[in-house]
Design a protein around this motif. Structure first.
Motif, PDB file in Angstrom:
ATOM      1  N   THR A  21      14.185   5.102   0.976  1.00  0.00           N
ATOM      2  CA  THR A  21      14.462   6.594   0.394  1.00  0.00           C
ATOM      3  C   THR A  21      12.971   7.391   0.007  1.00  0.00           C
ATOM      4  OG1 THR A  21      16.438   5.706  -0.747  1.00  0.00           O
ATOM      5  CG2 THR A  21      15.523   7.848  -1.616  1.00  0.00           C
ATOM      6  N   ASP A  22      11.966   6.585  -0.469  1.00  0.00           N
ATOM      7  CA  ASP A  22      10.800   7.112  -0.737  1.00  0.00           C
ATOM      8  C   ASP A  22       9.720   7.329   0.428  1.00  0.00           C
ATOM      9  OD1 ASP A  22      11.839   7.562  -3.504  1.00  0.00           O
ATOM     10  OD2 ASP A  22      11.401   5.633  -3.732  1.00  0.00           O
ATOM     11  N   GLU A  23       9.980   6.700   1.541  1.00  0.00           N
ATOM     12  CA  GLU A  23       9.209   6.774   2.768  1.00  0.00           C
ATOM     13  C   GLU A  23      10.188   6.678   4.033  1.00  0.00           C
ATOM     14  OE1 GLU A  23       7.350   7.663   5.033  1.00  0.00           O
ATOM     15  OE2 GLU A  23       5.902   7.345   3.872  1.00  0.00           O
ATOM     16  N   PRO A  24      10.634   8.142   4.520  1.00  0.00           N
ATOM     17  CA  PRO A  24      11.479   8.218   5.455  1.00  0.00           C
ATOM     18  C   PRO A  24      11.035   7.688   6.854  1.00  0.00           C
ATOM     19  CG  PRO A  24      11.663   9.845   4.330  1.00  0.00           C
ATOM     20  CD  PRO A  24      10.285   9.407   3.770  1.00  0.00           C
ATOM     21  N   PRO A  76       0.767  -1.149  -0.132  1.00  0.00           N
ATOM     22  CA  PRO A  76       0.050  -0.129  -0.058  1.00  0.00           C
ATOM     23  C   PRO A  76       0.835   1.068   0.006  1.00  0.00           C
ATOM     24  CG  PRO A  76      -1.034  -1.490   1.416  1.00  0.00           C
ATOM     25  CD  PRO A  76       0.505  -2.101   1.149  1.00  0.00           C
ATOM     26  N   LEU A  77       2.141   1.099   0.292  1.00  0.00           N
ATOM     27  CA  LEU A  77       3.128   2.405   0.263  1.00  0.00           C
ATOM     28  C   LEU A  77       3.252   2.671  -1.142  1.00  0.00           C
ATOM     29  CD1 LEU A  77       5.202   1.744   3.603  1.00  0.00           C
ATOM     30  CD2 LEU A  77       3.088   3.278   3.365  1.00  0.00           C
ATOM     31  N   ARG A  78       3.142   1.784  -1.715  1.00  0.00           N
ATOM     32  CA  ARG A  78       3.609   1.968  -3.379  1.00  0.00           C
ATOM     33  C   ARG A  78       5.099   2.505  -3.606  1.00  0.00           C
ATOM     34  NH1 ARG A  78      -0.715   1.734  -6.643  1.00  0.00           N
ATOM     35  NH2 ARG A  78      -2.746   1.963  -5.428  1.00  0.00           N
ATOM     36  N   LEU A  79       5.926   1.640  -2.986  1.00  0.00           N
ATOM     37  CA  LEU A  79       7.343   1.873  -3.127  1.00  0.00           C
ATOM     38  C   LEU A  79       8.147   1.341  -4.084  1.00  0.00           C
ATOM     39  CD1 LEU A  79       7.953   2.103   0.935  1.00  0.00           C
ATOM     40  CD2 LEU A  79       7.470   4.018  -0.931  1.00  0.00           C
ATOM     41  N   ARG A  80       7.660   0.225  -4.625  1.00  0.00           N
ATOM     42  CA  ARG A  80       8.158  -0.621  -5.647  1.00  0.00           C
ATOM     43  C   ARG A  80       8.637   0.013  -6.684  1.00  0.00           C
ATOM     44  NH1 ARG A  80       9.146  -5.990  -5.202  1.00  0.00           N
ATOM     45  NH2 ARG A  80       7.573  -6.504  -3.527  1.00  0.00           N
ATOM     46  N   THR A  81       9.983   0.097  -7.087  1.00  0.00           N
ATOM     47  CA  THR A  81      10.283   0.529  -8.509  1.00  0.00           C
ATOM     48  C   THR A  81      10.001  -0.355  -9.820  1.00  0.00           C
ATOM     49  OG1 THR A  81      12.673  -0.330  -8.415  1.00  0.00           O
ATOM     50  CG2 THR A  81      12.287   1.846  -7.341  1.00  0.00           C
ATOM     51  N   ALA A  82      10.441   0.347 -10.942  1.00  0.00           N
ATOM     52  CA  ALA A  82      10.035  -0.208 -12.034  1.00  0.00           C
ATOM     53  C   ALA A  82      11.122  -1.517 -11.999  1.00  0.00           C
ATOM     54  CB  ALA A  82      10.552   0.586 -13.254  1.00  0.00           C
TER      55      ALA A  82
END
Length: 386
Positions: free
Chosen positions: A334-337, A316-322
């Protein structure tokens, strides 16, 4: 039911999670009182920052309680001591899956970590759009609203099975190292062992005493002449770090370091069973088809092909990269400290997990060092206390 407020939620009570909990304790955090109204142990505790450790297992021990029965203390690979409390002396012939879970249980009691189990974490999501707000940790036993989340779920629950043509046709037995118990169950059979890691070589050596083994790997094995000591492990951790910084899947430590000459590797070599073959191209009903077209019969295929990070609850945090991973630097997303991933990427070894637990808590203390009125020691004071 409304989410319970807490400063830090630690997800997982294996090596990394207990290390984080220990360092939280050292820096003045206290376990969050239960909803049953149990009072804090002191007035100071009531004013202190809080944490809670949630573990999916029914008992202490992390992944150790699921290791194969024949893994003895004398052959445990890796540093397994937790910070602040060494492993008590143990019979080298004792099963690791009995000694180390008992040690983990004693550790939890010694430092009063109050691990809650079994608790299944279903999702972690942002409570709102405030980047400095709380993260909601949803579980099967109620929700938590945390300032920071330390994810230490490891890989145990996600064994990796490569896709190989025809695998579903095989009439023998297929199992992953995750489900391995003992070599005795393969006595007199022909066992194809797949994988280039430490577990593959260790099980090759063990099973070859009672069965005919055939070892295959996807790539040529690169043997490192150095012993796999602490320095080598630290170097391996550093080698994986760049991948996770870029948001790529962590990969394995072995892919960076090459294979090392462990005692079981040397024993297998001495008996003439450490013979590597290229990966087969297909599985058939009674064996495997090799790249040159030859057929190798098999009764069993043992997939010692590693594990993947158990992080589906973070979706749900949508942190996975391509590229398929989460961008992590120094253990922090890095995208959710507000999220720390330990036991992930460069901290997937036991020594790395211990350090990652310490560093995550150090970062949390540093972030809040201006909030001494909440009972949190400054970063400098916390370091002096360590």
């Amino acid at each position: 039911m409304e989410a319970q407020p807490v400063d830090v939620v630690v997800i997982g009570a294996g090596q990394a999670g207990l290390s984080a909990a220990y360092h939280l304790r050292r820096r003045g955090f206290v376990p969050r009182p239960a909803l049953d109204g149990a009072p804090a142990s002191s007035a100071r505790d009531a004013d202190s920052p809080s944490f809670v450790v949630l573990d999916a297992e029914a008992a202490p021990g992390g992944a150790w309680q699921h290791r194969w029965a024949s893994l003895r203390m004398a052959t445990v690979n890796g540093i397994h001591e937790l910070p602040g409390f060494p492993v008590p002396p143990a019979d080298p012939a004792a099963p690791a899956r009995e000694v180390l879970p008992a040690y983990f249980a004693a550790y939890e009691r010694r430092f009063d970590l109050q691990v809650r189990r079994p608790v299944q974490v279903r999702a972690v999501r942002r409570a709102d759009d405030d980047p400095h707000g709380r993260l909601t940790v949803e579980t099967d036993q109620g929700d938590w609203a945390a300032h920071d989340v330390i994810n230490a779920t490891g890989t145990l629950r996600r064994p990796f099975w490569p896709h190989v043509s025809g695998a579903e046709r095989f009439r023998g037995r297929q199992l992953h190292v995750h489900d391995y118990v003992s070599a005795d169950e393969f006595a007199g059979q022909r066992v194809v062992i797949v994988g280039a890691g430490i577990s593959a070589v260790q099980l090759l050596e063990e099973i070859s005493h009672v069965a005919d083994t055939f070892w295959v790997t996807r790539r040529e094995v690169r043997w490192d002449a150095a012993e796999f000591d602490t320095a080598a492990r630290v170097a391996a951790i550093a080698g994986v770090e760049e991948r996770v910084r870029r948001g790529e899947p962590p990969g394995s430590v072995i892919s960076v370091t090459g294979q090392h000459w462990t005692p079981w590797a040397r024993a297998a070599q001495a008996r003439g069973v450490l013979v590597r073959h290229p990966m087969f191209t297909a599985v058939e009903e009674h064996g495997v088809r090799m790249p040159d077209g030859t057929f190798e019969p098999a009764d069993v295929i043992l997939w010692a092909t590693g594990f993947r990070a158990d992080i589906a609850h973070l979706a749900p945090l949508r942190l996975r990269t391509a590229a398929g991973g989460i961008r992590v630097a120094n253990g922090r997303a890095t995208d959710e400290p507000r999220l720390f991933l330990i036991g992930y990427g460069p901290s997937q070894s036991t020594v790395g997990a211990n350090r990652a637990g310490r560093d995550a808590v150090r970062a949390i203390v540093a972030d809040r060092s201006g909030g001494a009125t909440r009972g949190l020691p400054t970063a400098d004071a916390a370091e002096r206390a360590t």
